[in-house]
Design an enzyme around this catalytic site. Structure first.
Site, PDB file in Angstrom:
ATOM      1  N   HIS A 312      -0.148  -6.776   6.339  1.00 24.68           N
ATOM      2  CA  HIS A 312      -0.143  -7.134   7.766  1.00 24.68           C
ATOM      3  C   HIS A 312      -0.827  -8.478   7.928  1.00 24.68           C
ATOM      4  O   HIS A 312      -1.788  -8.788   7.228  1.00 24.68           O
ATOM      5  CB  HIS A 312      -0.898  -6.080   8.594  1.00 24.68           C
ATOM      6  N   ASP A 370       4.497   0.968  10.056  1.00 28.01           N
ATOM      7  CA  ASP A 370       5.891   1.277   9.688  1.00 28.01           C
ATOM      8  C   ASP A 370       6.006   2.160   8.461  1.00 28.01           C
ATOM      9  O   ASP A 370       7.101   2.595   8.113  1.00 28.01           O
ATOM     10  CB  ASP A 370       6.638  -0.040   9.444  1.00 28.01           C
TER      11      ASP A 370
HETATM   12  C1  SDX Z   1       4.777  -5.161  12.095  1.00 29.76           C
HETATM   13  O1  SDX Z   1       2.040  -8.863  13.832  1.00 29.76           O
HETATM   14  C2  SDX Z   1       2.057  -7.634  14.222  1.00 29.76           C
HETATM   15  O2  SDX Z   1       1.183  -7.156  14.897  1.00 29.76           O
HETATM   16  C3  SDX Z   1       3.278  -6.856  13.770  1.00 29.76           C
HETATM   17  C4  SDX Z   1       3.256  -5.355  14.061  1.00 29.76           C
HETATM   18  C5  SDX Z   1       3.314  -5.069  15.551  1.00 29.76           C
HETATM   19  O3  SDX Z   1       2.865  -3.993  15.962  1.00 29.76           O
HETATM   20  O4  SDX Z   1       3.869  -5.903  16.303  1.00 29.76           O
HETATM   21  O5  SDX Z   1       2.084  -4.773  13.518  1.00 29.76           O
HETATM   22  C6  SDX Z   1       4.469  -4.654  13.456  1.00 29.76           C
HETATM   23  O6  SDX Z   1       5.560  -6.071  11.979  1.00 29.76           O
HETATM   24  C7  SDX Z   1       4.051  -4.585  10.901  1.00 29.76           C
HETATM   25  C8  SDX Z   1       4.434  -5.307   9.561  1.00 29.76           C
HETATM   26  C9  SDX Z   1       5.750  -4.698   9.084  1.00 29.76           C
HETATM   27  N1  SDX Z   1       6.268  -5.480   7.939  1.00 29.76           N
HETATM   28  C10 SDX Z   1       6.310  -4.937   6.701  1.00 29.76           C
HETATM   29  O7  SDX Z   1       5.825  -3.851   6.406  1.00 29.76           O
HETATM   30  C11 SDX Z   1       7.045  -5.804   5.683  1.00 29.76           C
HETATM   31  C12 SDX Z   1       6.233  -5.893   4.392  1.00 29.76           C
HETATM   32  N2  SDX Z   1       5.032  -6.722   4.692  1.00 29.76           N
HETATM   33  C13 SDX Z   1       5.091  -8.129   4.385  1.00 29.76           C
HETATM   34  O8  SDX Z   1       6.345  -8.708   4.603  1.00 29.76           O
HETATM   35  C14 SDX Z   1       3.882  -8.887   4.925  1.00 29.76           C
HETATM   36  O9  SDX Z   1       2.788  -8.157   4.610  1.00 29.76           O
HETATM   37  C15 SDX Z   1       3.826  -9.247   6.395  1.00 29.76           C
HETATM   38  C16 SDX Z   1       5.040  -9.986   6.851  1.00 29.76           C
HETATM   39  C17 SDX Z   1       3.673  -8.022   7.230  1.00 29.76           C
HETATM   40  C18 SDX Z   1       2.590 -10.123   6.606  1.00 29.76           C
HETATM   41  O10 SDX Z   1       2.849 -11.302   5.942  1.00 29.76           O
HETATM   42  P1  SDX Z   1       1.760 -12.512   5.944  1.00 29.76           P
HETATM   43  O11 SDX Z   1       0.595 -12.232   6.766  1.00 29.76           O
HETATM   44  O12 SDX Z   1       2.515 -13.757   6.210  1.00 29.76           O
HETATM   45  O13 SDX Z   1       1.210 -12.455   4.508  1.00 29.76           O
HETATM   46  P2  SDX Z   1       1.898 -13.124   3.289  1.00 29.76           P
HETATM   47  O14 SDX Z   1       3.370 -12.865   3.346  1.00 29.76           O
HETATM   48  O15 SDX Z   1       1.436 -14.544   3.232  1.00 29.76           O
HETATM   49  O16 SDX Z   1       1.302 -12.266   2.090  1.00 29.76           O
HETATM   50  C19 SDX Z   1       0.029 -12.590   1.574  1.00 29.76           C
HETATM   51  C20 SDX Z   1       0.144 -12.235   0.096  1.00 29.76           C
HETATM   52  C21 SDX Z   1       1.363 -12.876  -0.567  1.00 29.76           C
HETATM   53  O17 SDX Z   1       1.036 -13.061  -1.929  1.00 29.76           O
HETATM   54  P3  SDX Z   1       0.501 -14.579  -2.374  1.00 29.76           P
HETATM   55  O18 SDX Z   1       1.588 -15.551  -1.934  1.00 29.76           O
HETATM   56  O19 SDX Z   1      -0.809 -14.764  -1.657  1.00 29.76           O
HETATM   57  O20 SDX Z   1       0.375 -14.478  -3.875  1.00 29.76           O
HETATM   58  O21 SDX Z   1       0.336 -10.803  -0.034  1.00 29.76           O
HETATM   59  C22 SDX Z   1       1.609 -10.556  -0.617  1.00 29.76           C
HETATM   60  C23 SDX Z   1       2.439 -11.824  -0.496  1.00 29.76           C
HETATM   61  O22 SDX Z   1       3.356 -11.918  -1.571  1.00 29.76           O
HETATM   62  N3  SDX Z   1       2.221  -9.465   0.152  1.00 29.76           N
HETATM   63  C24 SDX Z   1       2.886  -8.448  -0.380  1.00 29.76           C
HETATM   64  C25 SDX Z   1       3.235  -7.640   0.715  1.00 29.76           C
HETATM   65  N4  SDX Z   1       2.805  -8.182   1.854  1.00 29.76           N
HETATM   66  C26 SDX Z   1       2.173  -9.326   1.505  1.00 29.76           C
HETATM   67  N5  SDX Z   1       3.220  -8.149  -1.648  1.00 29.76           N
HETATM   68  C27 SDX Z   1       3.905  -7.005  -1.828  1.00 29.76           C
HETATM   69  N6  SDX Z   1       4.309  -6.149  -0.829  1.00 29.76           N
HETATM   70  C28 SDX Z   1       3.969  -6.454   0.444  1.00 29.76           C
HETATM   71  N7  SDX Z   1       4.347  -5.622   1.433  1.00 29.76           N
END
Ligand code: SDX
Length: 436
Positions: A312, A370
Site C-alpha cells: 500500500h 483487497d
Molecule cells: C487500494 O491509495 C489508497 O488508499 C488505495 C486503497 C483505497 O482504499 O482507496 O487503499 C485501495 O488500491 C489498495 C491497494 C490495492 N492494490 C494491490 O493490492 C496491488 C498490489 N500492490 C502494489 O501494486 C503496490 O503495493 C501498490 C500499488 C498498492 C502501492 O504501490 P507504491 O506505493 O507505488 O509502491 P511501489 O510500487 O513503489 O512498491 C515499493 C516496492 C517496490 O519494490 P522496489 O522497486 O522498491 O524494489 O515494493 C514492491 C515494489 O516492487 N511491491 C511489491 C508489491 N507491492 C509493492 N512487490 C510484490 N508484491 C506487491 N504487492
C-alpha cells in the site's frame, strides 16, 4: 463555504541559485506538517517534482485521516474498527457527508431521502441493452453513471447547494440499483426494482439475487457482513480515484461525470481492481504447495507479477481494514457452512509466509483491504467481475464527500500540474520531400 483550519507553524528555507526562499509551514490536527510551495514557481522559477505524489498534499481535508505507520484509519475522527463494529453503512454515509454522527431525526430524514432516490429513470434500463451481456460490470458502471447527467439536469448546477445535495443523495441511492442492474444484465436475469421498506444493503442484495419466480429472503448475517464491507470501503483520504474525482470536479464538471471518472480510475488492478486480481491470483496459485513459486515471482525484479492484495502507498503496517475484512470473511464462511474453502487456506498460508519473508518485511508489504474481500464476495455469490463494482458502490459516498468539500472550499481552483520537459528543443518544419 469551508474556511481553512491550517495553523501556521514557522517556515522552511529553500536555498537555490544563490537565493534563500522562506516557505510557510502549516500544521493540521493530525499527521505531518506541510510546506506551502504555492508561490515557489513565481518567486524562484522552479517546480517541485513528485511523480505519483508520494510526498505531496493535494488539499486540506476534514474527512478521513490515515496514519500508515500505525495502521490507523479515522472517518471524521471515529476509528474504522469502532464504526465497523457499531455503525451501519447509511449512518457512515451521513457521517462522511455532514461531519458528525446523526441523531435519530437526522438519520430518519437522511434515510428517507436516500430511500426515495433509489429508482433510476426507466430509460436507463434501455442504456443497458446497448452493452453485450459479457460486458465487464465496471465498463457498464462507467457508462451508465456518466450518463446520469443526461437524466438529472435539475441537480447538475454545482454552484447551487441544494442541487449539490440532491445529486449527492441520487448517487448514493442509485449506485446499488445500477450495480445490481449491471449484475442482472451480466447473468441474463430481469432487473429487480428497489423496495422502500428494505434497508440499504438488504435492498441491494434483493436487487442482485431475487428472481420473479420465487420469494427472496435476505440472510441478516450476510447482509450485516456486506454492510460492514461497505463501511470499510467508504472513504480513504486522497487515493487515486478520489484524487481523480477532485481533479475532474475542479474543472466544474457535473457530479455524475466526476463520479464516473472516479469509477474509471478505481477499475485499475493497482487500485480497486485489486480485489478481482487478488482472487484470480489465489485461484491461479490454487494450492498451498504452489505458494513458494509465486512468492519467488513476486520478489523477482524481472517478473512483473505482484502479490495482489499486498502492499500500500500509505500503510506500512497492517491495513486496519484488512483485519476487519478477515473477520467478515470468517463470519460469511461460517454462516454459509464453508469451513474448508481452499482459497481461504491458500490466502491464510500466503499471508503467513509473506509476513515472515524478509523481502515483504523490509518493504513493509502487508495485506490490504483487497486481500480478503474477494474470498468474501465470492462466498456471498458475486462473480469476480462484480467485485470492483461493489467497491465503487461503497466508495461513492467518499468520492461525493470529498467532491463537496472541494467545491465548498473558497480557495479551490482548477487542478493543473506542470512537468519537467525533457523533449527535443524547438526546431523547424521540414517538407516531406526533404526528409531522409
Ligand atoms: C487500494 O491509495 C489508497 O488508499 C488505495 C486503497 C483505497 O482504499 O482507496 O487503499 C485501495 O488500491 C489498495 C491497494 C490495492 N492494490 C494491490 O493490492 C496491488 C498490489 N500492490 C502494489 O501494486 C503496490 O503495493 C501498490 C500499488 C498498492 C502501492 O504501490 P507504491 O506505493 O507505488 O509502491 P511501489 O510500487 O513503489 O512498491 C515499493 C516496492 C517496490 O519494490 P522496489 O522497486 O522498491 O524494489 O515494493 C514492491 C515494489 O516492487 N511491491 C511489491 C508489491 N507491492 C509493492 N512487490 C510484490 N508484491 C506487491 N504487492
Amino acid at each position: 463555504m469551508r474556511e481553512s483550519k491550517a495553523v501556521p507553524a514557522g517556515t522552511a528555507t529553500l536555498k537555490y541559485n544563490g537565493n534563500a526562499y522562506e516557505l510557510p509551514v502549516f500544521t493540521g490536527t493530525e499527521g505531518p506538517n506541510v510546506v506551502d510551495i504555492r508561490k515557489l514557481y513565481g518567486d524562484a522559477d522552479i517546480f517541485t517534482y513528485d511523480p505519483g505524489f508520494t510526498s505531496t498534499a493535494s488539499c486540506e481535508s476534514d474527512i478521513t485521516f490515515i496514519d500508515g505507520d500505525k495502521g490507523i484509519l479515522l472517518y471524521r475522527g471515529y476509528p474504522i474498527d469502532q464504526l465497523a463494529a457499531n455503525s451501519n453503512f447509511l449512518e457512515v454515509c451521513y457521517l462522511l457527508l455532514h461531519g458528525d454522527l446523526p441523531n435519530q431525526k437526522q438519520m430518519q430524514t437522511f434515510g428517507h431521502a436516500i430511500t426515495y432516490h433509489t429508482m433510476v429513470h426507466e430509460q436507463i434500463a434501455q442504456l443497458f441493452r446497448g452493452f453485450r451481456r459479457d460486458a465487464h460490470p465496471m465498463a457498464i458502471m462507467c457508462g451508465v453513471v456518466g450518463a446520469l447527467s443526461a437524466f438529472y439536469h435539475d441537480s447538475t448546477d454545482i454552484e447551487d447547494p441544494r442541487q449539490r445535495e440532491i445529486a449527492s443523495h441520487r448517487l448514493i441511492a442509485k449506485m446499488p440499483t445500477i450495480a445490481a442492474m449491471a449484475f442482472k444484465y451480466h447473468v441474463g436475469q430481469p432487473f429487480v426494482y428497489p423496495l422502500n421498506n428494505l434497508s440499504y444493503t438488504d435492498n441491494f442484495l434483493r436487487m442482485c439475487f431475487a428472481v420473479p419466480c420465487e420469494e427472496y429472503r435476505v440472510n441478516p448475517v450476510l447482509s450485516k457482513a456486506l454492510d460492514t464491507i461497505f463501511i470499510l470501503h467508504a472513504d480513504h483520504e486522497q487515493n487515486a480515484s478520489t484524487s481523480t474525482v477532485r481533479l475532474a470536479g475542479s474543472s466544474g464538471a457535473n457530479p455524475f461525470a466526476c463520479i464516473a471518472a472516479g469509477i474509471a480510475c478505481l477499475w485499475g488492478p493497482a487500485h480497486g481492481g485489486a480485489n478481482e486480481a487478488a482472487l484470480k491470483m489465489l485461484e491461479e496459485i490454487g494450492t498451498v504447495d504452489r505458494i513458494p513459486e509465486f512468492v519467488r515471482r513476486a520478489k523477482d525484479k524481472n517478473d512483473s507479477f505482484r502479490l495482489m492484495g499486498f502492499g500500500h502507498r500509505v500503510y506500512k503496517n497492517y491495513d486496519p481494514r484488512a483485519k476487519a475484512m478477515q473477520v467478515q470473511c470468517h463470519a460469511v464462511l461460517d454462516e454459509l457452512g464453508v469451513h474448508d474453502d481452499p482459497l481461504l487456506k491458500v490466502a491464510m498460508e500466503l499471508e503467513r509466509i509473506a509476513l515472515q519473508d524478509e523481502y515483504f518485511v523490509d518493504k513493509k508489504l502487508y495485506p490490504n483491504i483487497d486481500f480478503y474481500s474477494g474470498i468474501t464476495l465470492k462466498a456471498l455469490g458475486f462473480p469476480t467481475s462484480m467485485f470492483t463494482a461493489l467497491f465503487a458502490l461503497a466508495r461513492t459516498v467518499g468520492w461525493i464527500a470529498q467532491w463537496k468539500e472541494m467545491i465548498e472550499d473558497p480557495h479551490q481552483k482548477i487542478g493543473r500540474p506542470r512537468q519537467l520537459y525533457t523533449g527535443v528543443k524547438e526546431r523547424n518544419y521540414v517538407p516531406v520531400n526533404k526528409r531522409t
